[in-house]
Design an enzyme around this catalytic site. Structure first.
Site, PDB file in Angstrom:
ATOM      1  N   GLY A 239      25.056  12.199 -62.258  1.00  0.00           N
ATOM      2  CA  GLY A 239      23.445  12.529 -62.375  1.00  0.00           C
ATOM      3  C   GLY A 239      22.401  11.912 -61.702  1.00  0.00           C
ATOM      4  O   GLY A 239      21.150  12.117 -61.669  1.00  0.00           O
ATOM      5  N   GLU A 273      30.470   8.621 -62.048  1.00  0.00           N
ATOM      6  CA  GLU A 273      30.995   9.963 -61.579  1.00  0.00           C
ATOM      7  C   GLU A 273      29.910  10.782 -60.902  1.00  0.00           C
ATOM      8  O   GLU A 273      29.600  11.672 -61.028  1.00  0.00           O
ATOM      9  CB  GLU A 273      31.428  10.711 -62.877  1.00  0.00           C
ATOM     10  CG  GLU A 273      32.392  10.278 -63.779  1.00  0.00           C
ATOM     11  CD  GLU A 273      32.421  10.922 -65.210  1.00  0.00           C
ATOM     12  OE1 GLU A 273      33.450  10.946 -65.785  1.00  0.00           O
ATOM     13  OE2 GLU A 273      31.659  11.817 -65.439  1.00  0.00           O
ATOM     14  N   GLY A 275      28.267  12.916 -58.342  1.00  0.00           N
ATOM     15  CA  GLY A 275      28.519  14.146 -57.610  1.00  0.00           C
ATOM     16  C   GLY A 275      27.391  14.478 -56.342  1.00  0.00           C
ATOM     17  O   GLY A 275      27.537  14.085 -55.285  1.00  0.00           O
ATOM     18  N   ARG A 276      26.517  15.036 -56.909  1.00  0.00           N
ATOM     19  CA  ARG A 276      25.230  15.439 -56.104  1.00  0.00           C
ATOM     20  C   ARG A 276      24.748  14.378 -54.893  1.00  0.00           C
ATOM     21  O   ARG A 276      24.366  14.635 -53.966  1.00  0.00           O
ATOM     22  CB  ARG A 276      24.180  16.065 -56.968  1.00  0.00           C
ATOM     23  CG  ARG A 276      23.033  16.206 -56.331  1.00  0.00           C
ATOM     24  CD  ARG A 276      21.793  16.339 -57.433  1.00  0.00           C
ATOM     25  NE  ARG A 276      22.068  16.973 -58.467  1.00  0.00           N
ATOM     26  CZ  ARG A 276      22.206  18.287 -58.752  1.00  0.00           C
ATOM     27  NH1 ARG A 276      21.581  19.050 -57.712  1.00  0.00           N
ATOM     28  NH2 ARG A 276      22.495  18.849 -59.844  1.00  0.00           N
ATOM     29  N   ARG A 312      21.887  28.103 -56.133  1.00  0.00           N
ATOM     30  CA  ARG A 312      20.949  27.213 -56.856  1.00  0.00           C
ATOM     31  C   ARG A 312      19.651  27.778 -57.107  1.00  0.00           C
ATOM     32  O   ARG A 312      19.165  27.462 -58.020  1.00  0.00           O
ATOM     33  CB  ARG A 312      21.151  25.607 -56.155  1.00  0.00           C
ATOM     34  CG  ARG A 312      22.308  24.980 -56.081  1.00  0.00           C
ATOM     35  CD  ARG A 312      22.324  23.545 -55.778  1.00  0.00           C
ATOM     36  NE  ARG A 312      21.568  23.023 -56.689  1.00  0.00           N
ATOM     37  CZ  ARG A 312      20.084  22.308 -56.451  1.00  0.00           C
ATOM     38  NH1 ARG A 312      19.881  22.663 -55.376  1.00  0.00           N
ATOM     39  NH2 ARG A 312      19.772  21.753 -57.265  1.00  0.00           N
ATOM     40  N   TYR A 316      18.721  27.855 -60.838  1.00  0.00           N
ATOM     41  CA  TYR A 316      18.253  26.742 -61.588  1.00  0.00           C
ATOM     42  C   TYR A 316      16.717  26.540 -60.957  1.00  0.00           C
ATOM     43  O   TYR A 316      16.176  25.516 -61.014  1.00  0.00           O
ATOM     44  CB  TYR A 316      18.905  25.321 -61.208  1.00  0.00           C
ATOM     45  CG  TYR A 316      20.501  25.271 -61.105  1.00  0.00           C
ATOM     46  CD1 TYR A 316      20.639  25.347 -62.553  1.00  0.00           C
ATOM     47  CD2 TYR A 316      21.337  24.918 -60.526  1.00  0.00           C
ATOM     48  CE1 TYR A 316      22.178  25.242 -62.783  1.00  0.00           C
ATOM     49  CE2 TYR A 316      22.842  25.106 -60.647  1.00  0.00           C
ATOM     50  CZ  TYR A 316      23.205  25.003 -61.914  1.00  0.00           C
ATOM     51  OH  TYR A 316      24.442  24.668 -62.253  1.00  0.00           O
ATOM     52  N   CYS A 376      21.790  42.829 -54.249  1.00  0.00           N
ATOM     53  CA  CYS A 376      20.890  43.489 -54.973  1.00  0.00           C
ATOM     54  C   CYS A 376      20.609  42.879 -56.338  1.00  0.00           C
ATOM     55  O   CYS A 376      21.181  43.394 -57.311  1.00  0.00           O
ATOM     56  CB  CYS A 376      21.771  44.966 -55.190  1.00  0.00           C
ATOM     57  SG  CYS A 376      22.109  45.676 -53.799  1.00  0.00           S
ATOM     58  N   GLU A 377      19.866  41.986 -56.145  1.00  0.00           N
ATOM     59  CA  GLU A 377      19.150  41.466 -57.412  1.00  0.00           C
ATOM     60  C   GLU A 377      17.919  40.548 -56.940  1.00  0.00           C
ATOM     61  O   GLU A 377      17.828  40.125 -55.839  1.00  0.00           O
ATOM     62  CB  GLU A 377      20.104  40.001 -57.918  1.00  0.00           C
ATOM     63  CG  GLU A 377      21.422  40.245 -58.263  1.00  0.00           C
ATOM     64  CD  GLU A 377      21.625  40.959 -59.754  1.00  0.00           C
ATOM     65  OE1 GLU A 377      20.574  40.601 -60.559  1.00  0.00           O
ATOM     66  OE2 GLU A 377      22.645  41.325 -60.067  1.00  0.00           O
TER      67      GLU A 377
HETATM   68  C1  LIG Z   1      28.894  17.538 -63.155  1.00  0.00           C
HETATM   69  C2  LIG Z   1      29.340  16.291 -63.534  1.00  0.00           C
HETATM   70  C3  LIG Z   1      29.287  15.081 -62.993  1.00  0.00           C
HETATM   71  C4  LIG Z   1      28.250  14.889 -61.618  1.00  0.00           C
HETATM   72  O1  LIG Z   1      27.113  15.267 -61.586  1.00  0.00           O
HETATM   73  P1  LIG Z   1      26.069  14.861 -60.557  1.00  0.00           P
HETATM   74  O2  LIG Z   1      24.855  15.164 -60.981  1.00  0.00           O
HETATM   75  O3  LIG Z   1      26.413  16.053 -59.439  1.00  0.00           O
HETATM   76  O4  LIG Z   1      26.238  13.480 -60.042  1.00  0.00           O
HETATM   77  C5  LIG Z   1      29.796  14.066 -63.512  1.00  0.00           C
HETATM   78  N1  LIG Z   1      30.355  13.943 -64.638  1.00  0.00           N
HETATM   79  C6  LIG Z   1      30.585  14.982 -65.414  1.00  0.00           C
HETATM   80  C7  LIG Z   1      31.269  14.907 -66.626  1.00  0.00           C
HETATM   81  C8  LIG Z   1      30.087  16.381 -64.806  1.00  0.00           C
HETATM   82  O5  LIG Z   1      30.254  17.504 -65.605  1.00  0.00           O
END
Ligand SMILES: *Cc1c(COP(=O)(O)O)cnc(C)c1O
Length: 448
Positions: A239, A273, A275-276, A312, A316, A376-377
């Site tokens: 996150g 964890e 990601g982004r 996105r 979102y 087409c949206e």
């Molecule tokens: C999607 C997700 C993440 C990664 O979130 P980011 O905002 O991309 O860092 C980490 N843990 C879990 C369980 C997720 O579902």
């Protein structure tokens, strides 16, 4: 986006001009910078070094094998949410002892696959899932390593579709249920309870939700530790924010300074964890302008990328900075995330600025336009009333910060083959996923 910048009016990814990639591989095209992923990964490791965490990259944010392999080589583990993602990380030779498995709906075949691979742990999201895991691991004569994903009921102040740590969300286990599970853990002999896990949502532009969740978790750990529940791991999820526009984004160091003291108090091993925050600024989506038109009240720039390639904005209401890949004047590298950016972006939204009629070109050579895709949206729209340099048919445009939840959320909607992905390393480029072909689009269908 340090590895994407303008030189003499031309966008480069590391040492390669974006235009040459569009010519070589076609558009729409995802262009990744290898060094951008490495820099981000090293940054987070450096910031959290005191806690020597397991950094488990969230595969769903960006799942191309070549990208996963870059991070594996650098030492990352992986956070997976499906058997498909497990297949990907196994394929690139990831160490299963660095893999954690999240998600509210793990199917039996997925659980078997993960038990078979001997992953580090399952992040279990309900009592029913735990019961199933107990039954399945007993059936296999094995013991399943588990962290309980708690729902801390903390507001991450992010988009309604990406908040996950509130009571009304489907994620995680209520504290009272988790208490009962731990009290009765002896009834689950094929479960080894290793720790606790949370993931609060995404993106979170403040350290406060992390501190709030950790305060609750550390109390919970103190109350519930026992010989059968060591609770030696604390997984704080992902996150971490990303600079898409002009947000104040805490640095990894600021997140670390907020998180590490709680880890110290519990003596737990830390799992992250991200990601982004590792993948988001690692790619741009290149697209070509097909047509422009003016319907009297609005001006439209129609490009060859659509919501099937980058969903996105439609899903979102997400903001992506976009700019022509050739632009001789003020380059967006300076506009994007700089003090000048605020002034420019204010004018984009028209708050401090008298907008000219849509379609009119102003004194600086900009016009207000909606950049839209071919799908087409009506939601297939990347920007509404964005102030951009005049674009014409054939021009290339780049959507920045497209590395996270970009290609990985792409689809074949409107029967569009998915775009190619290219990886740049210094002065070299390499196709890491071929553009889908029309026969591939219908492979697997039976019509007679
Ligand atoms: C999607 C997700 C993440 C990664 O979130 P980011 O905002 O991309 O860092 C980490 N843990 C879990 C369980 C997720 O579902």
């Amino acid at each position: 986006m340090k590895h994407f910048n303008y030189r003499e009016g031309e966008l480069f990814c590391e040492g390669v001009p974006a235009r040459s990639l569009a010519e070589k591989y076609g558009t729409p095209l995802y262009v990744y910078s290898r060094n951008s992923f490495l820099d981000a990964y090293r940054d987070i490791c450096r910031a959290f070094a005191k806690a020597s965490p397991l950094v488990a990259f969230s595969v769903k944010s960006c799942s191309n094998l070549a990208i996963l392999n870059i991070l594996r080589e650098a030492g990352a583990g992986f956070d997976i949410v499906s058997g498909g993602e497990l297949h990907r990380v196994v394929k690139v030779g990831a160490d299963p002892r660095k893999v954690v498995f999240s998600g509210v709906g793990k199917s039996d075949p997925e659980i078997l696959q993960a038990l078979d691979q001997d992953i580090l742990m399952f992040n279990v999201e309900s009592e029913a899932e735990l019961d199933n895991l107990q039954a399945m691991s007993a059936g296999m004569g094995t013991v399943a390593p588990v962290a309980l994903r708690l729902n801390p009921d903390v507001d991450a102040h992010t988009h309604a579709k990406t908040t996950t740590g509130k009571k009304e969300n489907k994620f995680g286990i209520d504290f009272s249920v988790a208490s009962r599970i731990i009290r009765n853990i002896a009834e689950q002999p094929n479960i080894r309870l290793l720790g606790l896990d949370v993931h609060l949502g995404s993106p979170i532009y403040s350290t406060l939700p992390y501190r709030q969740a950790l305060a609750k978790l550390t109390d919970f750990i103190k109350e519930h530790r026992s010989p059968r529940a060591h609770l030696e791991y604390l997984n704080i999820g992902g996150g971490y924010g990303l600079l898409y526009r002009d947000q104040a984004v805490p640095s990894f160091q600021e997140y670390a300074d907020a998180i590490i003291p709680f880890i110290g108090k519990t003596g737990c091993k830390l799992i992250l964890e991200p990601g982004r925050s590792l993948s988001g600024n690692g790619a741009v989506l290149l697209s070509r302008v097909l047509y422009t038109k003016n319907n009297g009240t609005r001006h439209f720039t129609i490009v060859d990328a659509g919501m099937s390639d980058l969903v996105r904005p439609a899903m979102y209401d997400a903001y992506h900075f976009c700019w022509p890949t050739q632009y001789a004047r003020t380059p967006p590298a300076e506009l994007f995330g700089s003090p000048e950016a605020k002034d420019y972006l204010n004018r984009e939204t028209g708050e401090d600025w008298e907008a000219p009629p849509s379609g009119a070109v102003d004194a600086e050579g900009f016009r207000l336009t909606d950049v839209v895709g071919p799908i087409c949206e009506s939601s297939d729209c990347f920007t509404r009333g964005r102030r951009l340099p005049v674009l014409e048919r054939g021009d290339l445009i780049s959507f920045f910060s497209a590395g996270a939840y970009g290609f990985s959320m792409s689809s074949n909607y409107n029967s569009r083959p998915r775009p190619a992905e290219v990886l740049v390393n210094g002065g070299e480029s390499r196709e890491i996923r071929k553009r889908e072909t029309l026969p591939e689009l219908t492979a697997g269908e039976a019509w007679q």
